[in-house]
Motif scaffolding. Sequence first.
Motif, short mmCIF file in Angstrom:
data_model
loop_
_atom_site.label_atom_id
_atom_site.label_comp_id
_atom_site.label_asym_id
_atom_site.label_seq_id
_atom_site.Cartn_x
_atom_site.Cartn_y
_atom_site.Cartn_z
N LYS A 42 0.70 2.02 0.84
CA LYS A 42 0.71 3.02 -0.22
C LYS A 42 2.15 3.38 -0.55
N GLY A 45 -5.82 8.12 -4.30
CA GLY A 45 -7.02 7.28 -4.37
C GLY A 45 -8.12 7.61 -3.38
N THR A 66 -11.14 9.13 -5.18
CA THR A 66 -11.88 8.14 -5.96
C THR A 66 -12.81 7.35 -5.04
N ALA A 67 -12.29 6.98 -3.88
CA ALA A 67 -13.10 6.20 -2.92
C ALA A 67 -14.32 7.00 -2.49
N CYS A 124 -9.93 -0.94 -1.77
CA CYS A 124 -8.61 -1.07 -2.41
C CYS A 124 -7.98 0.31 -2.62
N GLN A 125 -8.79 1.29 -3.02
CA GLN A 125 -8.26 2.64 -3.23
C GLN A 125 -7.74 3.24 -1.92
N GLY A 130 -6.77 -2.91 -7.46
CA GLY A 130 -8.23 -2.81 -7.50
C GLY A 130 -8.98 -4.11 -7.72
N VAL A 134 -14.18 2.31 -13.06
CA VAL A 134 -13.32 1.84 -11.98
C VAL A 134 -13.56 0.37 -11.64
#
Lengths: 169, 295
Positions: free
Chosen positions: A77, B72, B75-76, B136-137, B143, B208
């Motif tokens: 990240k 992220g 979002t996950a 990926c998030q 993504g 997404v």
Amino acid sequence: MILQRGHRVVAAFLLSVVLLTTACTPKAPGRFDQAQKESTQQQKGQAVAKTATQGSEFNKLFPKASDGYQRVYTQEKKGFAEAKLKKGGKDIALLSISDTTSNSSAAAKFSKSTKKIGGYPAVEVGKTQTAILVGKYQVKILSRDSSFTASDRADWLEKFNLNGLAKLK
Amino acid sequence: MSKSIVDLVDQLPTGGLTISMLKSLDFVAPGEWQNTVGFVNTIKTVTGEDDEDLIQQIGERAIYLFNDKSQGYQTALWLYQTVDGTDKALGAAALANKVGEKIPLLGFLNSVTPKPDKAQTIDLTLKLVAELVAFCQINGIPGDSIGDFVASLGEYSGESLIRMVALVCVDGLIPLGPDFISKAISGLNQTNPQELEKNSTFQNIKDVIPGNNAGSKLNFIGESFDSVKGWMNKLVSANNLTPQKVVGNLQNFVDIADDKLDYLAAFLDVATNYYEHTGTQTLARRLIERAVAEI
């Protein structure tokens, strides 16, 4: 009509009971309430600094796996990269580099450091962690198996490309 | 995000249908999944640390990371919740008085409707894509990294592995049968973008899924499923998995006749939320792993 009004009174009474009881139920403040409040009050981007180095820059500075060890990248990240170190299919340790710009207290703890690893100030944290500070970057190794000792952690910290990391902006 | 990550992990259930179902799948991945619940408990389990001051620092950093939307993690979590988000009223009714005893499915046959194979196929493949995108998030790779995802499937363990096992068993084998992989592939090939658009889960998560339109998103779903079929095949053959074998293990908590498997699939679909449950656990683990490394 009277009956209807009666219903309303009962409903209003019940509603106020519900409101009163929920409002008055004492909720002990949780140990993480403050962090939750602070971190949601600010705008997004508060956990990781905008200027933090991309994790992909860190990946190439990780030690190469050899002698039966396996290195598996896990997270990449902004400001952070992490890999697992495995041996014989078992997780032995976690290796990471993070940019302390986002988290200044991480760098501050090195001011008390009394020893060096690879020429950089080092600290042991808790039971499982050893970290060094290279410029603004923290390199940390966490044992995930009791066979991986503090001296193993020190050895592996030196295997990172620390010169490369020191030159990173 | 209305609930804090602390509340989400603190409120994970320790019993009920979802937990019973996941435990009954332990035979596929023995000892892999422990139902770790509670935020502080998860910190202790993941890090092996018990110093309260250290736990506080790790927890606070994890909270900051979770609440930063750009990272992220939210979002996950939303993905895990959304692909699981069918009507849970039936499950709640089933649970009301039944915790700890077997649930006879007969009584529920009137209230659950099996989905046609095509809808089941879309469900299965969308869950898989949600896993890929969430992966990926959480891990911070682009993504559309199907290759990275497939490579790390081999590294899946704990709650992530049991989630994939449940996906294969509950959303693959039981509703679609032993040849669920080829059935799903041919089902996808016969699906057109308009049909996909009608699926409510797709409507929810389409933004997404990589691709500019329903057609290219459909292609991505197909590619994703195709790339993990080897992994799924291996899991099935290594454990000699059949619908009957899976049901035999599920029968510890639900009574069902072999010829009513599509009803069992529909029932489990509404009565469990294994994706959300284990997804929350995966997310908490990764957050804590990052937090402890950063403090």
